[in-house]
Scaffold this motif. Structure first.
Motif, mmCIF file in Angstrom:
data_model
loop_
_atom_site.group_PDB
_atom_site.id
_atom_site.type_symbol
_atom_site.label_atom_id
_atom_site.label_comp_id
_atom_site.label_asym_id
_atom_site.label_seq_id
_atom_site.Cartn_x
_atom_site.Cartn_y
_atom_site.Cartn_z
ATOM 1 N N ALA A 98 -9.334 -0.685 97.456
ATOM 2 C CA ALA A 98 -8.676 -1.980 97.665
ATOM 3 C C ALA A 98 -7.379 -1.832 98.451
ATOM 4 C CB ALA A 98 -8.406 -2.659 96.319
ATOM 5 N N ALA A 99 -6.666 -0.717 98.249
ATOM 6 C CA ALA A 99 -5.384 -0.505 98.924
ATOM 7 C C ALA A 99 -5.513 0.339 100.187
ATOM 8 C CB ALA A 99 -4.403 0.156 97.957
ATOM 9 N N GLY A 100 -6.716 0.874 100.449
ATOM 10 C CA GLY A 100 -6.902 1.714 101.628
ATOM 11 C C GLY A 100 -6.225 3.071 101.515
ATOM 12 N N LEU A 101 -6.181 3.630 100.307
ATOM 13 C CA LEU A 101 -5.562 4.941 100.111
ATOM 14 C C LEU A 101 -6.476 6.047 100.629
ATOM 15 C CD1 LEU A 101 -4.188 4.546 96.471
ATOM 16 C CD2 LEU A 101 -2.979 4.162 98.632
ATOM 17 N N ASP A 102 -5.893 7.038 101.291
ATOM 18 C CA ASP A 102 -6.664 8.151 101.839
ATOM 19 C C ASP A 102 -6.503 9.459 101.067
ATOM 20 O OD1 ASP A 102 -7.664 6.647 104.021
ATOM 21 O OD2 ASP A 102 -5.815 7.009 105.157
ATOM 22 N N ASN A 103 -5.398 9.625 100.360
ATOM 23 C CA ASN A 103 -5.068 10.921 99.777
ATOM 24 C C ASN A 103 -5.340 11.056 98.285
ATOM 25 O OD1 ASN A 103 -4.058 11.984 102.261
ATOM 26 N ND2 ASN A 103 -2.293 10.640 101.993
ATOM 27 N N ALA A 104 -5.634 9.945 97.633
ATOM 28 C CA ALA A 104 -5.911 9.980 96.195
ATOM 29 C C ALA A 104 -6.994 8.962 95.873
ATOM 30 C CB ALA A 104 -4.653 9.672 95.395
ATOM 31 N N ASP B 200 -11.689 21.445 94.499
ATOM 32 C CA ASP B 200 -10.275 21.311 94.844
ATOM 33 C C ASP B 200 -9.575 20.144 94.162
ATOM 34 O OD1 ASP B 200 -10.299 23.459 96.761
ATOM 35 O OD2 ASP B 200 -11.426 22.122 98.094
ATOM 36 N N GLN B 201 -10.325 19.151 93.721
ATOM 37 C CA GLN B 201 -9.706 17.940 93.192
ATOM 38 C C GLN B 201 -9.185 18.137 91.771
ATOM 39 O OE1 GLN B 201 -11.951 14.238 92.063
ATOM 40 N NE2 GLN B 201 -10.905 13.454 93.896
ATOM 41 N N GLU B 202 -7.955 17.676 91.552
ATOM 42 C CA GLU B 202 -7.386 17.574 90.214
ATOM 43 C C GLU B 202 -7.658 16.156 89.727
ATOM 44 O OE1 GLU B 202 -3.454 20.340 90.682
ATOM 45 O OE2 GLU B 202 -3.406 18.343 91.601
ATOM 46 N N PRO C 230 -6.812 16.012 95.832
ATOM 47 C CA PRO C 230 -6.987 15.111 96.965
ATOM 48 C C PRO C 230 -8.272 14.306 96.830
ATOM 49 C CG PRO C 230 -7.551 17.356 97.622
ATOM 50 C CD PRO C 230 -7.028 17.426 96.204
ATOM 51 N N ALA C 231 -8.366 13.249 97.627
ATOM 52 C CA ALA C 231 -9.546 12.376 97.598
ATOM 53 C C ALA C 231 -10.653 13.011 98.428
ATOM 54 C CB ALA C 231 -9.190 10.994 98.132
#
Length: 123
Positions: free
Chosen positions: A27-33, A55-57, A112-113
């Motif tokens: 919805a917010a267009g986040l790329d990194n999370a 790699d993802q936490e 990371p996403a």
């Protein structure tokens, strides 16, 4: 500059999931999370079955109810206003047990996403 302001309940749930998932990151267009809110009925999983990430936490913040997180070391009970963190290469299955009497509402953040998920067989 960029800002986003919206009500989580106004986000359409992601289709074909075992629990209600509302993607804040989409919805917010986040790329990194990857940021999601889940509403999990008794007996349902948070979308992925037993799995781990390269790699993802992941961070689970329980807003209401009690979330069960199954790991090879045992099952953790994460209560309202508690946090559970999963490091990379750590298998887990987050769910609301069938014996629960109420739904669980939780915010889940993955960073990371990346799509680095792998199934895990506890056998």
């Amino acid at each position: 500059m960029g800002y986003h302001h919206f009500a989580v309940d106004d986000i359409e749930p992601t289709p074909d999931r075992p629990s209600v998932q509302r993607s804040i990151s989409d919805a917010a267009g986040l790329d990194n999370a990857a940021v999601n809110v889940y509403e999990v009925a008794p007996g349902d999983d948070i979308p992925l079955a037993y799995h781990y990430h390269d790699d993802q936490e992941e961070l689970f913040y329980v807003l209401s109810g009690t979330l069960a997180v199954e790991t090879p070391e045992g099952t953790y009970e994460v209560d309202e206003n508690e946090v559970f963190v999963v490091e990379p290469d750590s298998p887990q299955r987050a769910h609301n047990p069938e014996s629960a009497t109420e739904s669980v509402k939780t915010i889940v953040i993955g960073a990371p996403a990346v799509d680095d998920v792998h199934p895990y067989d506890p056998e």
